[in-house]
Design an enzyme around this catalytic site. Structure first.
Site, PDB file in Angstrom:
ATOM      1  N   GLU A  17     -62.973  34.652  -5.854  1.00  0.00           N
ATOM      2  CA  GLU A  17     -64.165  33.987  -6.415  1.00  0.00           C
ATOM      3  C   GLU A  17     -64.781  34.897  -7.479  1.00  0.00           C
ATOM      4  OE1 GLU A  17     -67.312  32.026  -3.896  1.00  0.00           O
ATOM      5  OE2 GLU A  17     -68.579  33.529  -4.867  1.00  0.00           O
ATOM      6  N   THR A  48     -68.210  30.167  -9.470  1.00  0.00           N
ATOM      7  CA  THR A  48     -69.449  29.671  -8.860  1.00  0.00           C
ATOM      8  C   THR A  48     -70.291  28.879  -9.873  1.00  0.00           C
ATOM      9  OG1 THR A  48     -70.746  31.630  -9.363  1.00  0.00           O
ATOM     10  CG2 THR A  48     -69.549  31.636  -7.275  1.00  0.00           C
ATOM     11  N   TYR A  49     -71.253  28.158  -9.319  1.00  0.00           N
ATOM     12  CA  TYR A  49     -72.072  27.255 -10.125  1.00  0.00           C
ATOM     13  C   TYR A  49     -73.545  27.554  -9.901  1.00  0.00           C
ATOM     14  CZ  TYR A  49     -73.732  22.713 -11.889  1.00  0.00           C
ATOM     15  OH  TYR A  49     -74.348  21.713 -12.593  1.00  0.00           O
ATOM     16  N   ALA A 124     -74.370  17.969   0.928  1.00  0.00           N
ATOM     17  CA  ALA A 124     -73.048  18.062   0.295  1.00  0.00           C
ATOM     18  C   ALA A 124     -72.189  16.843   0.643  1.00  0.00           C
ATOM     19  CB  ALA A 124     -72.358  19.347   0.741  1.00  0.00           C
ATOM     20  N   HIS A 148     -75.214  27.565   9.837  1.00  0.00           N
ATOM     21  CA  HIS A 148     -76.012  27.604   8.609  1.00  0.00           C
ATOM     22  C   HIS A 148     -77.445  27.934   8.990  1.00  0.00           C
ATOM     23  CE1 HIS A 148     -78.190  25.856   5.085  1.00  0.00           C
ATOM     24  NE2 HIS A 148     -77.202  26.449   4.447  1.00  0.00           N
ATOM     25  N   LYS A 163     -68.670  15.954   6.545  1.00  0.00           N
ATOM     26  CA  LYS A 163     -68.097  16.338   5.247  1.00  0.00           C
ATOM     27  C   LYS A 163     -66.581  16.103   5.255  1.00  0.00           C
ATOM     28  CE  LYS A 163     -70.026  20.660   4.641  1.00  0.00           C
ATOM     29  NZ  LYS A 163     -70.658  21.799   3.939  1.00  0.00           N
ATOM     30  N   GLN A 174     -68.427  30.902   4.631  1.00  0.00           N
ATOM     31  CA  GLN A 174     -69.440  31.903   4.281  1.00  0.00           C
ATOM     32  C   GLN A 174     -68.888  33.263   4.695  1.00  0.00           C
ATOM     33  OE1 GLN A 174     -71.764  33.060   2.583  1.00  0.00           O
ATOM     34  NE2 GLN A 174     -73.484  31.793   3.247  1.00  0.00           N
ATOM     35  N   GLN A 210     -76.233  45.842  -2.296  1.00  0.00           N
ATOM     36  CA  GLN A 210     -75.524  44.569  -2.171  1.00  0.00           C
ATOM     37  C   GLN A 210     -75.677  44.010  -0.751  1.00  0.00           C
ATOM     38  OE1 GLN A 210     -71.376  45.340  -2.571  1.00  0.00           O
ATOM     39  NE2 GLN A 210     -70.799  43.222  -2.887  1.00  0.00           N
ATOM     40  N   LYS A 270     -65.464  42.394  -9.469  1.00  0.00           N
ATOM     41  CA  LYS A 270     -65.039  43.810  -9.484  1.00  0.00           C
ATOM     42  C   LYS A 270     -63.520  43.891  -9.407  1.00  0.00           C
ATOM     43  CE  LYS A 270     -69.180  45.775  -7.527  1.00  0.00           C
ATOM     44  NZ  LYS A 270     -69.933  45.663  -6.305  1.00  0.00           N
TER      45      LYS A 270
HETATM   46  P1  FAD Z   1     -74.593  21.058   3.376  1.00  0.00           P
HETATM   47  O1  FAD Z   1     -73.231  20.873   3.928  1.00  0.00           O
HETATM   48  O2  FAD Z   1     -75.266  19.889   2.770  1.00  0.00           O
HETATM   49  O3  FAD Z   1     -75.503  21.639   4.563  1.00  0.00           O
HETATM   50  C1  FAD Z   1     -76.801  22.155   4.315  1.00  0.00           C
HETATM   51  C2  FAD Z   1     -77.618  22.121   5.589  1.00  0.00           C
HETATM   52  O4  FAD Z   1     -77.974  20.771   5.883  1.00  0.00           O
HETATM   53  C3  FAD Z   1     -76.893  22.643   6.815  1.00  0.00           C
HETATM   54  O5  FAD Z   1     -77.830  23.289   7.615  1.00  0.00           O
HETATM   55  C4  FAD Z   1     -76.371  21.376   7.477  1.00  0.00           C
HETATM   56  O6  FAD Z   1     -76.171  21.545   8.874  1.00  0.00           O
HETATM   57  C5  FAD Z   1     -77.491  20.395   7.168  1.00  0.00           C
HETATM   58  N1  FAD Z   1     -77.061  18.983   7.055  1.00  0.00           N
HETATM   59  C6  FAD Z   1     -75.931  18.514   6.477  1.00  0.00           C
HETATM   60  N2  FAD Z   1     -75.905  17.176   6.527  1.00  0.00           N
HETATM   61  C7  FAD Z   1     -77.056  16.775   7.144  1.00  0.00           C
HETATM   62  C8  FAD Z   1     -77.606  15.517   7.501  1.00  0.00           C
HETATM   63  N3  FAD Z   1     -76.965  14.366   7.243  1.00  0.00           N
HETATM   64  N4  FAD Z   1     -78.825  15.478   8.107  1.00  0.00           N
HETATM   65  C9  FAD Z   1     -79.510  16.637   8.393  1.00  0.00           C
HETATM   66  N5  FAD Z   1     -78.999  17.875   8.097  1.00  0.00           N
HETATM   67  C10 FAD Z   1     -77.798  17.942   7.473  1.00  0.00           C
HETATM   68  N6  FAD Z   1     -74.439  28.048  -3.849  1.00  0.00           N
HETATM   69  C11 FAD Z   1     -74.617  27.887  -5.199  1.00  0.00           C
HETATM   70  O7  FAD Z   1     -75.748  27.657  -5.652  1.00  0.00           O
HETATM   71  N7  FAD Z   1     -73.551  27.961  -6.063  1.00  0.00           N
HETATM   72  C12 FAD Z   1     -72.284  28.200  -5.622  1.00  0.00           C
HETATM   73  O8  FAD Z   1     -71.345  28.261  -6.422  1.00  0.00           O
HETATM   74  C13 FAD Z   1     -72.065  28.393  -4.218  1.00  0.00           C
HETATM   75  N8  FAD Z   1     -70.829  28.617  -3.722  1.00  0.00           N
HETATM   76  C14 FAD Z   1     -70.643  28.736  -2.365  1.00  0.00           C
HETATM   77  C15 FAD Z   1     -69.343  28.918  -1.857  1.00  0.00           C
HETATM   78  C16 FAD Z   1     -69.126  29.045  -0.501  1.00  0.00           C
HETATM   79  C17 FAD Z   1     -67.715  29.223   0.029  1.00  0.00           C
HETATM   80  C18 FAD Z   1     -70.224  29.003   0.416  1.00  0.00           C
HETATM   81  C19 FAD Z   1     -70.006  29.157   1.879  1.00  0.00           C
HETATM   82  C20 FAD Z   1     -71.508  28.812  -0.076  1.00  0.00           C
HETATM   83  C21 FAD Z   1     -71.742  28.676  -1.462  1.00  0.00           C
HETATM   84  N9  FAD Z   1     -73.017  28.461  -1.983  1.00  0.00           N
HETATM   85  C22 FAD Z   1     -73.204  28.304  -3.337  1.00  0.00           C
HETATM   86  C23 FAD Z   1     -74.195  28.452  -1.101  1.00  0.00           C
HETATM   87  C24 FAD Z   1     -74.533  27.038  -0.564  1.00  0.00           C
HETATM   88  O9  FAD Z   1     -74.928  26.223  -1.629  1.00  0.00           O
HETATM   89  C25 FAD Z   1     -75.641  27.194   0.475  1.00  0.00           C
HETATM   90  O10 FAD Z   1     -75.151  27.858   1.600  1.00  0.00           O
HETATM   91  C26 FAD Z   1     -76.403  25.928   0.873  1.00  0.00           C
HETATM   92  O11 FAD Z   1     -77.520  26.327   1.650  1.00  0.00           O
HETATM   93  C27 FAD Z   1     -75.627  24.937   1.722  1.00  0.00           C
HETATM   94  O12 FAD Z   1     -74.655  24.303   1.017  1.00  0.00           O
HETATM   95  P2  FAD Z   1     -73.618  23.309   1.785  1.00  0.00           P
HETATM   96  O13 FAD Z   1     -72.776  22.709   0.747  1.00  0.00           O
HETATM   97  O14 FAD Z   1     -72.972  23.995   2.907  1.00  0.00           O
HETATM   98  O15 FAD Z   1     -74.681  22.227   2.329  1.00  0.00           O
END
Ligand code: FAD
Length: 292
Positions: A17, A48-49, A124, A148, A163, A174, A210, A270
């Site tokens: 990444e 990343t975004y 998501a 989470h 999902k 994570q 970090q 890095k």
């Molecule tokens: P979701 O899957 O939507 O989950 C978020 C929370 O909502 C969780 O607590 C889940 O249990 C809960 N939830 C899900 N669906 C529901 C529902 N229907 N009703 C109630 N609760 C629900 N962030 C960035 O800004 N840019 C990036 O490029 C980026 N890359 C990442 C890459 C990886 C591999 C990981 C692990 C994380 C990354 N993140 C990034 C961080 C991520 O955006 C955050 O961790 C964010 O808080 C959750 O994203 P998610 O897609 O897992 O969310």
């Protein structure tokens, strides 16, 4: 190529990444890093975004360069927090135009000052539904071996299954510093019938600041063994770097030996650290590729 097919064809899959440079700096700053990372022959690179909110516009541009100039497979991250349908549609269109076949669909984090920011996609899973309905993209999503931060473990698993039901093709974790969290989460997923690749996200920690930022951001547990390393070497960057690499390599070898589908290295851009990790896992990786 669709990344789901890489996971079908090969084991283990090793991916990196990277994050785009801040918009105050020229985009070219990342090009040399990309060139050098590609020399290490990852199976794909993810970009990343919007991390920090300022680099959104650069993800597709950088992903396109990796794919179309370097002929290396790429995974473009995309978050939906605060986004309108039309913005997502435009990005999907751009990805298509640039021949990008893979996207990591994420919700993103709410800005600290506004927890209820308006957008057309609350989670998501809704973004994944949209992408699958409107494109032929291969879709990855995130999972959290320690749960989470906003939800308890059980609910998080339930929503993860949502999902997957929406068509997620693979999941990237994570960061975690204790592999047992990954193994026990994997077991729970298997019991729930989640049978897509679960990829381990590993970060080599090479400086003391970090680690503070990381744990604040994602709440990963620091095991005593790792805490001792951080305490002992926090004032000696070279020693900490060596010990941090060794810790990440130990985690990776254990995961590979346990048959993980893939390792996703959070490179933090890095090259030297990533290169050293790849050197130290080379023979294990070669052997596993041969026998898989
Ligand atoms: P979701 O899957 O939507 O989950 C978020 C929370 O909502 C969780 O607590 C889940 O249990 C809960 N939830 C899900 N669906 C529901 C529902 N229907 N009703 C109630 N609760 C629900 N962030 C960035 O800004 N840019 C990036 O490029 C980026 N890359 C990442 C890459 C990886 C591999 C990981 C692990 C994380 C990354 N993140 C990034 C961080 C991520 O955006 C955050 O961790 C964010 O808080 C959750 O994203 P998610 O897609 O897992 O969310």
């Amino acid at each position: 190529m669709k990344i789901k097919n890489i996971y079908k064809k090969k084991k283990p899959v090793i991916s990196f990444e990277i994050f785009p440079p801040n918009e105050r700096y020229p985009i070219e700053n990342i090009f040399e890093t990309i060139d050098k990372l590609i020399e290490l022959k990852p199976d794909f690179i993810s970009v990343t975004y919007g991390a920090g909110g300022t680099t959104r516009g650069r993800t597709v541009e950088i992903a396109s360069r990796i794919k179309n100039t370097h002929n290396t497979e790429v995974l473009a991250h995309l978050t939906c927090v605060g986004a309108k349908k039309i913005e997502i549609e435009n990005i999907l269109e751009e990805l298509k135009k640039e021949n990008i076949e893979n996207v990591l669909a994420l919700r993103g984090d709410f800005p600290k000052e506004n927890e209820s920011v308006e957008g057309d996609f609350r989670y998501a899973s809704k973004l994944i539904q949209k992408i699958k309905a409107e494109s032929d993209l291969c879709v990855g999503a995130a999972f959290y071996p320690e749960g989470h931060q906003e939800t308890n473990d059980l609910l998080d698993l339930f929503y993860l299954r949502e999902k997957v039901k929406e068509g997620t093709d693979f999941l990237i974790s994570q960061i975690f510093f204790d592999n047992d969290y990954f193994y026990s989460f994997k077991e729970k997923c298997e019991k729930l019938g989640i049978d897509i690749p679960l990829v381990a996200g590993i970060i080599p920690v090479t400086n003391a600041n970090q680690i503070k930022r990381i744990t604040e951001l994602c709440g990963s547990t620091i095991p005593l063994k790792f805490q001792k390393i951080l305490n002992r070497y926090e004032n000696n960057p070279e020693a900490l770097k060596e010990a941090g690499i060794a810790y990440a390599v130990e985690q990776i070898i254990d995961l590979l030996s346990s048959g993980v589908s893939g390792i996703h290295i959070y490179t933090m851009n890095k090259v030297d650290v990533t290169k050293e990790i790849m050197r130290r896992i080379e023979k294990v990786k070669e052997y596993l590729e041969e026998v898989s």
